[in-house]
Design an enzyme around this catalytic site. Structure first.
Site, PDB file in Angstrom:
ATOM      1  N   ASP A 167      -8.925  -0.915  24.014  1.00 30.27           N
ATOM      2  CA  ASP A 167      -9.125  -1.224  22.597  1.00 30.27           C
ATOM      3  C   ASP A 167     -10.512  -0.789  22.127  1.00 30.27           C
ATOM      4  O   ASP A 167     -10.681  -0.336  20.987  1.00 30.27           O
ATOM      5  CB  ASP A 167      -8.928  -2.720  22.342  1.00 30.27           C
ATOM      6  CG  ASP A 167      -7.459  -3.083  22.152  1.00 30.27           C
ATOM      7  OD1 ASP A 167      -6.619  -2.174  22.254  1.00 30.27           O
ATOM      8  OD2 ASP A 167      -7.167  -4.260  21.912  1.00 30.27           O
ATOM      9  N   TYR A 188      -2.438 -11.471  34.099  1.00 31.55           N
ATOM     10  CA  TYR A 188      -1.359 -11.754  33.151  1.00 31.55           C
ATOM     11  C   TYR A 188      -0.068 -12.185  33.833  1.00 31.55           C
ATOM     12  O   TYR A 188       0.818 -12.742  33.191  1.00 31.55           O
ATOM     13  CB  TYR A 188      -1.079 -10.530  32.277  1.00 31.55           C
ATOM     14  CG  TYR A 188      -2.229 -10.121  31.380  1.00 31.55           C
ATOM     15  CD1 TYR A 188      -3.362 -10.912  31.231  1.00 31.55           C
ATOM     16  CD2 TYR A 188      -2.193  -8.935  30.679  1.00 31.55           C
ATOM     17  CE1 TYR A 188      -4.405 -10.534  30.413  1.00 31.55           C
ATOM     18  CE2 TYR A 188      -3.230  -8.545  29.849  1.00 31.55           C
ATOM     19  CZ  TYR A 188      -4.341  -9.348  29.733  1.00 31.55           C
ATOM     20  OH  TYR A 188      -5.376  -8.974  28.912  1.00 31.55           O
ATOM     21  N   ASP A 231      -6.883  -3.677  29.251  1.00 31.75           N
ATOM     22  CA  ASP A 231      -6.512  -4.166  27.922  1.00 31.75           C
ATOM     23  C   ASP A 231      -7.725  -4.134  26.992  1.00 31.75           C
ATOM     24  O   ASP A 231      -7.664  -3.661  25.853  1.00 31.75           O
ATOM     25  CB  ASP A 231      -5.966  -5.586  28.061  1.00 31.75           C
ATOM     26  CG  ASP A 231      -5.232  -6.066  26.818  1.00 31.75           C
ATOM     27  OD1 ASP A 231      -5.171  -5.322  25.818  1.00 31.75           O
ATOM     28  OD2 ASP A 231      -4.717  -7.200  26.838  1.00 31.75           O
ATOM     29  N   LYS A 238     -15.034  -5.297  39.038  1.00 33.33           N
ATOM     30  CA  LYS A 238     -16.129  -6.277  39.034  1.00 33.33           C
ATOM     31  C   LYS A 238     -16.361  -6.706  40.477  1.00 33.33           C
ATOM     32  O   LYS A 238     -16.335  -7.896  40.826  1.00 33.33           O
ATOM     33  CB  LYS A 238     -15.767  -7.468  38.132  1.00 33.33           C
ATOM     34  CG  LYS A 238     -16.957  -8.371  37.795  1.00 33.33           C
ATOM     35  CD  LYS A 238     -18.049  -7.676  37.012  1.00 33.33           C
ATOM     36  CE  LYS A 238     -19.139  -8.693  36.624  1.00 33.33           C
ATOM     37  NZ  LYS A 238     -20.331  -8.021  36.069  1.00 33.33           N
ATOM     38  N   ASP A 286     -18.514  -4.601  32.801  1.00 38.66           N
ATOM     39  CA  ASP A 286     -19.440  -4.864  31.709  1.00 38.66           C
ATOM     40  C   ASP A 286     -20.253  -3.621  31.371  1.00 38.66           C
ATOM     41  O   ASP A 286     -20.483  -3.303  30.195  1.00 38.66           O
ATOM     42  CB  ASP A 286     -20.350  -6.057  32.034  1.00 38.66           C
ATOM     43  CG  ASP A 286     -20.894  -6.050  33.454  1.00 38.66           C
ATOM     44  OD1 ASP A 286     -20.496  -5.173  34.251  1.00 38.66           O
ATOM     45  OD2 ASP A 286     -21.725  -6.919  33.773  1.00 38.66           O
TER      46      ASP A 286
END
Length: 358
Positions: free
Chosen positions: A251, A140, A247, A191, A223
Site C-alpha cells: 500500500d 492472518y 500488506d 524482522k 521498518d
C-alpha cells in the site's frame, strides 16, 4: 479455450469489471482471443443474495476456471454482520480454497503521471517495483487466535504468526523466478532482529538463493524498508516478504504511483491459476457515479493474460493501450493533478478499446 470467471463484487467492483469485460470482448471479437467468460457473486452481494459471501456455486466455478478476475468486496453496511459472514471472509476463503499463496503487486509509475505522485517526480519517474507477498500464511491465518476474557474480566486478543519451511520456500522460489525475468535484484524484507519466524524466513531465503546465483539478494528489516520506499524507491526491483508486511508495504508502494486506482495485482497458486484484482477497495462513496478509475482492473486482466493464460502478446496489447490513453492526457478524477478535465469510468474503458483498435 480459456475459461475466465468474473466476480464483480461490491461497490465500484461491478463498474470496473464491466470495463474489463468490454476490453476482453474486443480482444475476442477483433484479435481472436479464445476466451469463455462466466460471472458469479462474491462478497457482500453474495451474502445479501443467499447468506454466504462465497457461495458453493461460485467456488465451483472458480475451481473450474483458468483464472478469476475480481472487482472488490465489502463496504460499511456489512460492518455489523457476523465476522465469519463478512464480505472479506469470502475473499479469504476463496484464496485459501484455490491455494493462492503468491501475491504479485507491481508498483509502476507511468511517465505521464509522475506529477500525480505525492513524492518529487525525480524520485519516482521510471518507478517499476514488483512486491511478492506470501498470501495464505502468517499472522492472518495462524492459530490460536481470538479474544479471550481473563481473570478480572480483562479481555486479551491473540493472533499467531507462524510459517513453516515449505511455505517460505515456495514463495521464495516464485520471487526468485520473477527476479530472473526482471533486473535480477531481490530484496527480502523481514524482522529477523526481533522475530524467530523472520530468522527462519531469512535462513530459508538464503538457502533458496543458492539455486539462483545470477540474482542479487539483499535483506532489509521491514521498518527500514518502509522508510526506503519513501526515501529512494527506485533502489528496489523485486521485494519479497510475508503476509502482513507485504500488506503494508504494497500500500505504501501504491501511493508512490499517484493513485491506488492505477495498480493491478495477481494471486497465484502452484499451477499458475490466479485471482486478479485491482488493489483499490470497493469505494462505496463513489459507487454508481461513473467516476471510478477502471485502469487497475483492466491492467489486472493484462496480468491474467500474461501469468495464467500464457497470452503475453495480448497482455502487452492491453498495457500499450493503457499507456496510450494516459499519454493522450485522458484522466479519471483520481489522477487529475492540475486544471485538467477528467472523464468517467465508461469513457475511460471506451478509450482503451479505441487504443486497442489502432
Amino acid at each position: 479455450m480459456h475459461k475466465v470467471l468474473l466476480l464483480p463484487g461490491d461497490g465500484i467492483g461491478p463498474e470496473v469489471i464491466a470495463e474489463v469485460r468490454k476490453v476482453l470482448a474486443f480482444l475476442v471479437d477483433e484479435h481472436g482471443l479464445a476466451l469463455e467468460l462466466e460471472e458469479a457473486l462474491v462478497g457482500g452481494c453474495a451474502y445479501e443474495d443467499g447468506g454466504d459471501p462465497l457461495p458453493a456455486q461460485t467456488l465451483e466455478l472458480a475451481r473450474a476456471a483458468d483464472a478469476v478476475v475480481l472487482g472488490a468486496v465489502g463496504g460499511p453496511r456489512f460492518d455489523d454482520v457476523e465476522r465469519e459472514l463478512r464480505p472479506e471472509k469470502g475473499l479469504l476463503r476463496l484464496r485459501a480454497e484455490l491455494g493462492l499463496f503468491a501475491n504479485l503487486r507491481p508498483a509502476i509509475l507511468f511517465a505521464d503521471l509522475a506529477d500525480a505522485s505525492s513524492l518529487k517526480p525525480e524520485l519516482v519517474a521510471g518507478l517499476d517495483i514488483m512486491i511478492v507477498r506470501e498470501l495464505t500464511g502468517g499472522l492472518y491465518f495462524g492459530e490460536p487466535r481470538g479474544i479471550r476474557t481473563l481473570e478480572g474480566e480483562v479481555r486479551r486478543g491473540v493472533n499467531t504468526l507462524a510459517y513453516d519451511e515449505t511455505e517460505i520456500e515456495r514463495i521464495a522460489q516464485a520471487a526468485f523466478q520473477i527476479a530472473q525475468r526482471r533486473n535480477r535484484r531481490l530484496c527480502s524484507v523481514d524482522k529477523a532482529n526481533v522475530l524467530e519466524v523472520s530468522e527462519l524466513w531469512r535462513d530459508v531465503v538464503n538457502r533458496v538463493h543458492q539455486q539462483y546465483p545470477e540474482v542479487s539478494l539483499s535483506h532489509m528489516y521491514v521498518d527500514n524498508a518502509a522508510m526506503q520506499l519513501v526515501r529512494d524507491p527506485k533502489q528496489f526491483d523485486v521485494v519479497l516478504t510475508e503476509n502482513m508486511f507485504g500488506d503494508i508495504l504494497s500500500d505504501i508502494a501504491a501511493m508512490l504511483t499517484g493513485s491506488i486506482g492505477m495498480l493491478p495485482s495477481a494471486s497465484l497458486n502452484g499451477a499458475d491459476q490466479g485471482l486478479y484484482e485491482p488493489v483499490h477497495g470497493s469505494a462505496p462513496d463513489i459507487a454508481g457515479k461513473d467516476v471510478a478509475n477502471p485502469l487497475a482492473a483492466i491492467l489486472s486482466a493484462a496480468m491474467m493474460l500474461r501469468y495464467s493464460l500464457d497470452e503475453p502478446a495480448m497482455a502487452e496489447r492491453i498495457e500499450q493501450g493503457v499507456r496510450r490513453v494516459i499519454a493522450e492526457g485522458l484522466r479519471t478524477q483520481d489522477i487529475v493533478y492540475s486544471a485538467r478535465q477528467h472523464i468517467g469510468t465508461r469513457e475511460m474503458g471506451d478509450a482503451v478499446v479505441r487504443a486497442l483498435s489502432d
